[in-house]
Structure formats: C-alpha cells, structure tokens
Design an enzyme around this catalytic site. Structure first.
Site, mmCIF file in Angstrom:
data_model
loop_
_atom_site.group_PDB
_atom_site.id
_atom_site.type_symbol
_atom_site.label_atom_id
_atom_site.label_comp_id
_atom_site.label_asym_id
_atom_site.label_seq_id
_atom_site.Cartn_x
_atom_site.Cartn_y
_atom_site.Cartn_z
ATOM 1 N N ASP A 58 -6.599 -8.185 0.641
ATOM 2 C CA ASP A 58 -7.618 -7.545 0.184
ATOM 3 C C ASP A 58 -8.307 -8.238 -1.079
ATOM 4 O OD1 ASP A 58 -9.043 -5.354 -0.748
ATOM 5 O OD2 ASP A 58 -7.348 -4.251 -2.029
ATOM 6 N N TYR A 78 0.832 -1.293 -0.133
ATOM 7 C CA TYR A 78 -0.148 0.122 -0.149
ATOM 8 C C TYR A 78 0.751 1.209 -0.076
ATOM 9 C CZ TYR A 78 -4.078 -2.585 -0.297
ATOM 10 O OH TYR A 78 -5.081 -3.481 -0.975
ATOM 11 N N ASP A 89 -1.389 -17.608 -5.540
ATOM 12 C CA ASP A 89 -2.066 -17.827 -6.760
ATOM 13 C C ASP A 89 -2.787 -19.351 -6.775
ATOM 14 O OD1 ASP A 89 0.464 -18.905 -6.496
ATOM 15 O OD2 ASP A 89 1.129 -18.908 -8.833
ATOM 16 N N LYS A 123 3.978 -15.418 -1.404
ATOM 17 C CA LYS A 123 4.284 -15.644 -2.843
ATOM 18 C C LYS A 123 5.841 -15.783 -2.692
ATOM 19 C CE LYS A 123 4.136 -15.849 -7.401
ATOM 20 N NZ LYS A 123 3.238 -16.771 -8.248
ATOM 21 N N ASP A 125 -12.296 -10.248 -1.142
ATOM 22 C CA ASP A 125 -13.443 -10.050 -1.987
ATOM 23 C C ASP A 125 -13.759 -11.169 -2.731
ATOM 24 O OD1 ASP A 125 -13.162 -7.216 -1.530
ATOM 25 O OD2 ASP A 125 -13.772 -6.989 -3.639
HETATM 26 C C1 IPM Z 1 -10.497 -2.179 1.114
HETATM 27 C C2 IPM Z 1 -10.633 -1.269 0.082
HETATM 28 C C3 IPM Z 1 -9.256 -0.128 0.244
HETATM 29 C C4 IPM Z 1 -8.084 -0.791 0.533
HETATM 30 C C5 IPM Z 1 -9.166 0.693 -1.031
HETATM 31 C C6 IPM Z 1 -10.395 1.298 -1.470
HETATM 32 C C7 IPM Z 1 -8.093 1.590 -0.957
HETATM 33 O O1 IPM Z 1 -10.143 -1.988 -1.305
HETATM 34 O O2 IPM Z 1 -11.029 -1.799 2.285
HETATM 35 O O3 IPM Z 1 -10.927 -3.478 0.722
HETATM 36 O O4 IPM Z 1 -7.728 -1.693 0.206
HETATM 37 O O5 IPM Z 1 -7.394 -0.133 1.611
HETATM 38 MN MN MN Z 2 -10.778 -4.315 -0.977
#
Ligand code: IPM
Ligand code: MN
Ligand code: NAD
Length: 360
Positions: free
Chosen positions: A241, A131, A217, A184, A245
């Site tokens: 992150d 980040y 992966d 990784k 999702d």
């Molecule tokens: C999350 C988001 C954020 C992050 C983005 C919007 C910067 O993807 O909270 O999962 O990864 O910090």
């Molecule tokens: Mn996210």
C-alpha cells in the site's frame, strides 16, 4: 459481460463517469457486449440505505463479470456499527481479490520526480497482512487488553503468500523476468521470513524469473535512487500500500496510478489513490488512473474468457490515453495541462471511436 460500476465519494463520481464513457466507446468500437449496472456505495448509500456498503451491492458484484469501483472517503465514515463499512475492504475480502496489481511507469515529457525512467509493477497481497479491520475470520485483529495497551495482529499465511507470489511471478515472466520480494525479515523474523520462503518456493516453478529480495526501508530509498532496477515487486499488504503510492508519485503522480484487485473468479478496477476531497466536484481530477484500471480489467477478462477483442479494446484505451498524455495541451491540470475531467474523457472517447490503429 456485466460490469458493476460504483461511483464512490469525492472525485469518484467524476472519474467513474469518465471511465464509463471510455468503456462505452470501446464497447461500441470492438463489439464487446458490455452491460453497465450502477450500484451505490459510500455516502450516497449511507443516506439511502443506512450503510456505505449494503449487502446487496456485494451480491450484485459477485454476480457480475467485473467491477469498477470509484474511490471512497472511508476515513470519514462513521463507525461500522453506524453503517460505515469500507467498500474496498468488503469487496477485496468478499470476492477474494487476493492480488492488488499496481503498475507505475514514467512517461516521456510528463514531469516526474524520478531521476531515471521507471517501469515497475507492485503486486500487493490484498487479503491479510496488517489490515486488522479485515484479516481475522471473526472480530478485529486489533484490540486493547488494558486501557494503556493497544495491539494489532498481522496475518501471513502460506496460501495467501503463495497465491500472490504466483500472480507476481507469472507477470514477471511476461515482462523483464525479474521479481523483487520486499519484506522486513530482520525484525519480523517469523512472519516475513515465512513470506519470503513461501514466495521463493513458488519461484522454483518459474526458472526463467530472476528473484531477489529487499528490506522494505531500503526499498523506499532505492525506489527514489534507482527505480530502473525494479521490474515486478511482491510484498505484503501494508508495505505494498505504502510503496505503491511512493512509486506512483515518483512516476508522475497519483492521477496516473491504475490498479486491479484480482482473484481467481473476480476482478475489480480501482485507482490506487483515494477520493481526493480537496479537488472534488471541480472537474479537475485526472481520470487516467481509473481509465487505465478499467483497461487492466478488460485484460483480465480477455484472459479469463479467451476473448481477444477485449484485449484489443484494452490496447486501444491505453493507446488513446498515451497519445493524449504525450501532448502537453491535452493533459489534465495535475500534469500542467488545461483539460478538465470531462473534456479529457471526451477526447479519449473521440480517439477510441476514430482510431483505426489496431484493426478490429
Ligand atoms: C488503498 C487504500 C485502502 C487500503 C484504505 C483506504 C483502507 O489505502 O486502496 O490503497 O489500503 O486498503
Ligand atoms: Mn493506499
Ligand atoms: P488521496 O489519494 O485521496 O489524495 C492524495 C492527493 O492526491 C490529494 O492532493 C489529491 O488531490 C491528489 N489526487 C488523488 N487522486 C487524484 C486524481 N485522480 N487526479 C488529481 N489529483 C489526485 O488521499 P487522502 O486525501 O489521504 O484520502 C482521501 C480519502 O480517500 C480518505 O477518506 C481515505 O480513507 C480514502 N482513500 C480511499 C482509497 C480507495 O478508495 N481506494 C484509497 C486511499 C484513500
């Protein structure tokens, strides 16, 4: 208990209003003594105060017992120099919320892409990694030494790795006793080998937790093929992150995806998803993600302050949510139901106020 509530952008105000309503119902039923304080971030704050995250808001959050942050349309903000700060990043770094805890589980009856039942928690390192907008003490970790070269620096520290490992291991010890470290290290031979070694070092303090590891992966593939095998997963910031999702979507959708950002002194409830501009303002967003995030915040507060009534309130919120989700007629549109955001919140409020399943 002072809770700062920040509506955010897009569907933020709608799901935050729903969550506030649910928390208020739990407060009345269990006598929690919650006091809500509204603060502005996002486009509303940019208009009023010239910044999407005014400094004073961070101070109010620091002074509070907990924070509920609605999703923000960070990708649409102007540059930082013109007031476009990412509230998520400012709060995660500013309050040192180093562990982002992101559960995903399938539910009987709710359509999900996963072929088998799944119930896992991804614990994502939340203060460093890739980040580049927030992982350096001063200046960004991303730069262009010449016009044709772009570099991004990823940061992995012993302290950052060990402290998130401890959260993940403690959680695994309370669940099915299994931790998977995702990395990784075949390519990131220094930084990810280091991350794995640091997590393994802490794991020696948790002999009851079985630890294995997985390349990121193949992890993405295994989540689809056989999510049942995972209990708690710990990984660096960006892998967490992305995988969270994926896991949320497999388990039934982002509308169900709750999370907390937790540190030693602060905790913030935040849905895993973004501000969903495609459905904003239409009363169709599923507030479950943020409602269950708020229940996770109550859990964190219960432990921190040794107040069992907060724990009972969290269970009652979860219980009410599961009961509504179990019935096709009382689901939101993303799950094929007919309830709007506000109606779903009203139904939750009614259940929490009425249910006497868990005695006070
Ligand atoms: C999350 C988001 C954020 C992050 C983005 C919007 C910067 O993807 O909270 O999962 O990864 O910090
Ligand atoms: Mn996210
Ligand atoms: P998103 O997560 O907002 O939306 C992805 C898809 O999921 C959309 O189709 C959306 O309608 C759906 N969805 C998300 N939450 C839902 C809910 N509660 N109920 C029903 N459907 C839901 O991702 P995006 O469109 O890529 O991002 C939009 C904005 O959000 C961007 O500005 C991005 O930077 C920001 N973002 C913020 C956060 C955060 O605040 N934590 C996280 C991710 C993205």
């Amino acid at each position: 208990m002072r809770i700062v509530v920040i509506p955010g952008d897009g569907i933020g105000p709608e799901i935050v209003a729903a969550t506030e309503r649910v928390l208020a119902a739990a407060d009345r039923r269990f006598g929690l003594g919650l006091a809500f304080e509204r603060q502005e971030a996002g486009f509303a704050a940019l208009e009023r105060a010239g910044s999407t995250f005014p400094r004073a808001v961070l101070e109010r959050c620091r002074a509070a017992d907990g924070v509920v942050l609605g999703p923000v349309s960070h990708a649409q903000y102007p540059p930082r120099a013109e007031g476009g700060l990412n509230p998520s990043a400012e709060l995660r770094i500013g309050l040192d919320l180093y562990a982002n805890v992101r559960p995903s589980r399938s539910r009987a009856g709710i359509p999900c892409s996963s072929r088998t039942p799944m119930d896992l928690v991804i614990v994502r390192e939340n203060t460093e990694g890739f980040y580049a907008d927030r992982n350096m003490h001063a200046g960004p970790g991303e730069f262009m030494p010449t016009p044709d070269v772009a570099l991004a620096v990823r940061k992995v520290t012993s302290r950052g790795s060990r402290r998130v490992a401890r959260v993940a291991l403690a959680l695994a010890a309370k669940r099915r006793g299994k931790l998977t470290i995702v990395h990784k290290r075949n390519v990131l031979r220094l930084s990810d080998a280091f991350f794995v070694a640091e997590v393994e070092a802490v794991a020696r303090e948790f002999p009851g937790v079985a630890v294995d590891d997985q390349l990121v992966d193949s992890m993405a593939a295994l989540l689809v093929r056989d999510p049942e095998r995972f209990d708690v997963v710990v990984t660096t910031n960006m892998f967490g992150d992305i995988l969270s999702d994926e896991a949320a979507e497999l388990a039934g959708g982002l509308g169900l995806a709750a999370s907390v950002n937790a540190g030693d002194d602060h905790c913030m409830a935040q849905a895993q998803h973004g501000s969903a501009p495609d459905i904003a303002g239409r009363d169709v967003a599923n507030p479950t993600s943020l409602v269950l995030s708020a229940a996770m915040l109550l859990d964190w507060l219960a432990t921190r302050h040794a107040r069992p009534e907060l724990d009972r309130a969290a269970r009652a919120i979860e219980d009410a949510t599961e009961r509504l989700l179990a019935n096709a007629a009382t689901r939101t549109r993303d799950l094929g139901g007919a309830l709007g955001t506000a109606a779903f919140a009203a139904a939750l409020e009614e259940r929490i106020s009425r249910d006497s399943a868990s005695p006070t």
